[in-house]
Write an enzyme that holds these catalytic residues in place. Structure first.
Site, PDB file in Angstrom:
ATOM      1  N   GLY A   1      29.965  49.578  51.125  1.00  0.00           N
ATOM      2  CA  GLY A   1      29.845  49.270  52.543  1.00  0.00           C
ATOM      3  C   GLY A   1      31.178  48.864  53.132  1.00  0.00           C
ATOM      4  O   GLY A   1      32.053  48.348  52.434  1.00  0.00           O
ATOM      5  N   THR A   2      31.339  49.092  54.425  1.00  0.00           N
ATOM      6  CA  THR A   2      32.650  48.883  55.046  1.00  0.00           C
ATOM      7  C   THR A   2      32.990  47.418  55.290  1.00  0.00           C
ATOM      8  O   THR A   2      34.164  47.065  55.407  1.00  0.00           O
ATOM      9  CB  THR A   2      32.741  49.645  56.386  1.00  0.00           C
ATOM     10  N   ASP A   3      31.989  46.541  55.363  1.00  0.00           N
ATOM     11  CA  ASP A   3      32.257  45.152  55.756  1.00  0.00           C
ATOM     12  C   ASP A   3      33.266  44.468  54.840  1.00  0.00           C
ATOM     13  O   ASP A   3      34.164  43.759  55.307  1.00  0.00           O
ATOM     14  CB  ASP A   3      30.958  44.339  55.786  1.00  0.00           C
TER      15      ASP A   3
ATOM     16  N   LYS B   1      40.152  46.561  57.474  1.00  0.00           N
ATOM     17  CA  LYS B   1      39.247  47.148  58.458  1.00  0.00           C
ATOM     18  C   LYS B   1      39.711  46.757  59.862  1.00  0.00           C
ATOM     19  O   LYS B   1      39.916  45.568  60.146  1.00  0.00           O
ATOM     20  CB  LYS B   1      37.806  46.686  58.235  1.00  0.00           C
TER      21      LYS B   1
END
Length: 322
Positions: free
Chosen positions: A74-76, A147
């Site tokens: 997941g990107t978080d 990110k």
């Protein structure tokens, strides 16, 4: 991720059949793959340092079985994991590509398919034998990525280090940037040190810092202003840093800025932090600094050694200013 009444959530067994079909339909353009799913799969917002160690252990145990590895994530907290893996797997000598998507891969308009295909192709080559993060049109060094966008498809960037490769019609590797594997291949995946990160802001209270720097804390990343500056006229704040470092807590200063580096001695406001016992993290991202500090402290090194190593490049994570 699949749709649930509470929103997108990972579901065991949902991805495997899709991958088999995707590889079969590629007519040989994609390499054969072995798919392993953590049990249970988790949203990356629930990842912990133990998750980093579990992934590192799996990769290390299978290092001789595969030419390369793709970690779907997941990107978080993806930048934390890609950073941690670079320190947990020194001189791994295999491509490890961390990737994911902003839109679940089962959806018709998903960026996941393109990211996954690119990651598989990089993993199957011998061009980039280090931990990287692939997203959109770039392949970034894993411990340089961060990110930058919560909703855009170009969600990750490496503002302080160029991309290792561009993902376009062709995959163009900047070979001069690829870090060669040197030294003995190892796994460092025992208990990690207890660390935290805090961001300075105008009016930051010294009591916040003092409360944070209590046992079991071993290391602190201080996200300072500009070139590594802090409130040099706040005697209570500087006293809190001095107290922390005198207790054996390693305090590392990084910059809040997207670009640039901590520059020791450039400003009196920055020099005050160093005199209080903090050490510069130069151009490390917060993610890289925090994971590196946790890994070093977990090895049982004395605080002076940890503070010294935090100022030097060990996995391509920092560049000291000239």
């Amino acid at each position: 991720m699949v749709d649930t009444p509470a929103g997108h959530a990972p579901v065991a067994g949902a991805l495997g059949p899709y991958l088999d079909v995707m590889v079969e339909q590629s007519r040989g353009e994609l390499p054969p793959i072995t798919f392993l799913e953590l049990d249970p799969p988790i949203d990356s917002a629930n990842a912990t340092p133990e998750s980093w160690c579990a992934i590192a252990r799996i990769l290390y145990e299978r290092r001789e079985d595969h030419r390369g590895f793709v970690v779907l994530h997941g990107t978080d907290t993806m930048a934390y994991t890609s950073s941690a893996l670079s320190f947990l797997l020194p001189s791994f000598g295999r491509p490890v590509i961390v990737t994911g998507s902003q839109i679940p891969i089962m959806r018709t308009r998903s960026d996941g398919r393109q990211n996954l295909i690119g990651a598989l192709q990089v993993a199957a080559s011998s061009d980039v034998d280090e931990v990287t993060l692939l997203f959109g049109e770039v392949l970034l060094r894993g411990n340089r990525a961060t990110k930058i966008d919560a909703s855009g498809l170009d969600a990750f960037d490496s503002p302080r280090f160029p991309p290792v490769a561009e993902i376009g019609i062709d995959i163009t590797v900047n070979r001069g940037l690829v870090r060669p594997a040197e030294g003995q291949r190892r796994l460092i995946a025992g208990p990690l040190g207890t660390v935290a990160a805090v961001r300075l802001f105008p009016g930051f209270s010294a009591s916040i810092l003092a409360n944070l720097c209590r046992p079991p804390l071993q290391g602190l990343i201080l996200e300072a202003y500009g070139a590594g500056n802090g409130p040099s006229h706040d005697r209570e704040f500087l006293a809190a840093i001095e107290a922390a470092t005198s207790q054996g807590i390693v305090v590392v200063v990084v910059t809040q800025c997207l670009h640039g580096s901590v520059q020791p001695g450039a400003y009196a406001a920055g020099s005050a932090l160093l005199r209080a016992g903090a050490v510069p993290g130069f151009d490390m991202t917060s993610e890289a600094a925090l994971t590196k500090l946790a890994v070093l402290l977990g090895q049982g090194l004395d605080t002076r050694t940890v503070a010294e190593v935090m100022q030097h490049d060990i996995a391509g994570e920092l560049t000291r200013p000239v």
